[in-house]
Design a protein around this motif. Structure first.
Motif, mmCIF file in Angstrom:
data_model
loop_
_atom_site.group_PDB
_atom_site.id
_atom_site.type_symbol
_atom_site.label_atom_id
_atom_site.label_comp_id
_atom_site.label_asym_id
_atom_site.label_seq_id
_atom_site.Cartn_x
_atom_site.Cartn_y
_atom_site.Cartn_z
ATOM 1 N N VAL A 34 0.852 -1.182 0.000
ATOM 2 C CA VAL A 34 0.000 0.000 0.000
ATOM 3 C C VAL A 34 0.891 1.235 0.000
ATOM 4 O O VAL A 34 1.728 1.405 0.890
ATOM 5 N N VAL A 35 0.703 2.098 -0.997
ATOM 6 C CA VAL A 35 1.488 3.325 -1.086
ATOM 7 C C VAL A 35 0.633 4.491 -0.604
ATOM 8 O O VAL A 35 -0.588 4.397 -0.495
ATOM 9 N N GLY A 87 -4.581 -0.550 10.646
ATOM 10 C CA GLY A 87 -3.243 -1.110 10.724
ATOM 11 C C GLY A 87 -2.215 -0.002 10.857
ATOM 12 O O GLY A 87 -2.096 0.855 9.971
ATOM 13 N N ARG A 88 -1.487 0.013 11.961
ATOM 14 C CA ARG A 88 -0.534 1.085 12.236
ATOM 15 C C ARG A 88 0.796 0.823 11.526
ATOM 16 O O ARG A 88 1.423 -0.225 11.716
ATOM 17 N N GLY A 89 1.210 1.750 10.696
ATOM 18 C CA GLY A 89 2.490 1.637 10.019
ATOM 19 C C GLY A 89 2.513 0.635 8.888
ATOM 20 O O GLY A 89 3.592 0.203 8.473
ATOM 21 N N PHE A 90 1.349 0.273 8.344
ATOM 22 C CA PHE A 90 1.294 -0.732 7.275
ATOM 23 C C PHE A 90 1.687 -0.171 5.913
ATOM 24 O O PHE A 90 2.045 -0.929 5.004
ATOM 25 N N GLY A 144 -0.582 8.306 5.029
ATOM 26 C CA GLY A 144 0.800 8.108 4.606
ATOM 27 C C GLY A 144 1.556 7.107 5.448
ATOM 28 O O GLY A 144 2.684 6.738 5.094
ATOM 29 N N GLN A 145 0.947 6.645 6.547
ATOM 30 C CA GLN A 145 1.589 5.672 7.423
ATOM 31 C C GLN A 145 0.672 4.501 7.764
ATOM 32 O O GLN A 145 1.103 3.348 7.741
ATOM 33 N N ASP A 146 -0.561 4.792 8.092
ATOM 34 C CA ASP A 146 -1.501 3.785 8.584
ATOM 35 C C ASP A 146 -2.548 3.464 7.515
ATOM 36 O O ASP A 146 -2.768 4.240 6.584
#
Length: 218
Positions: A106-107, A208-211, A189-191
């Motif tokens: 995932v971008v 999802g944290r940091g995915f 941009g992070q989760d």
């Protein structure tokens, strides 16, 4: 025995303008023939034949017919044990698994739709699953559908081994096919947000944290 048909994965290069930015990563025809299957899928887990259960994966336990993929479990004795997390696990069954050749990342500003139709047992001792897990580390993990032998279906997101969002719901008529849709979207941009649907009805939304930016196996 678990069966699956009409698997499709869409890459959404922009979560804002979905209609104009769809790209099919795995088409719904990927189970139509052996050559179609071989284009998109490999047998076993990405790391081999064993994981954290009492079943060892074998290519012979997987079959294709009339656009349907079937994974079958067979009782077995005399198999060498598996090893996972420092533990020895007795192997009691041979079963089947497949994983996508493509990896999914995932971008920022993007996301994926993962969809398939499944017929899965929920009897005690069975453990079919449709899931994403990290290539380079664990977590991330998203259990887009998991049937853990409890009579229910589970939808889960792992941020750490102890920080887990999990939801078990009743699984109607296991002898029928049910459509599962998991929409994974960048949030900031992070989760990511993870929205689970079954048979056209949204069941849960998890996070999802940091995915973002972490490649995933399917």
């Amino acid at each position: 025995m678990a069966t699956m048909k009409l698997m499709e994965v869409l890459l959404l290069t922009s979560s804002i303008s979905i209609a104009s930015a769809k790209h099919i990563m795995i088409p719904s025809t990927s189970f139509n023939s052996q050559s179609d299957f071989d284009t998109d899928w490999n047998y076993l887990y990405p790391w081999g034949s064993d994981h954290n259960g009492a079943a060892r994966m074998r290519e012979s336990q997987v079959s294709l017919s009339d656009g349907v993929l079937t994974l079958r479990a067979t009782r077995v004795d005399g198999e060498a044990p598996a090893h996972h997390g420092g533990k020895e696990i007795a192997i009691r069954y041979l079963s089947g698994a497949v994983h996508a050749k493509e990896r999914f990342n995932v971008v920022a500003g993007g996301g994926y739709d993962f969809a398939g139709e499944f017929r899965a047992p929920v009897a005690r001792g069975t453990w079919p699953a449709f899931w994403l897990t990290g290539v380079d580390s664990w977590p991330p993990e998203i259990d887009m559908a998991e049937w853990k032998g409890s009579g229910k279906i589970s939808f889960n997101t792992f941020n750490t081994s102890s920080e887990v969002r999990a939801l078990d719901v009743d699984y109607p008529n296991p002898d029928a096919f049910h459509k599962i849709l998991c929409e994974v979207r960048d949030m900031n941009g992070q989760d990511v947000s993870v929205r689970f649907s079954m048979d056209g009805q949204v069941v849960a939304t998890q996070y999802g944290r940091g995915f973002v930016g972490k490649p995933l196996y399917l």
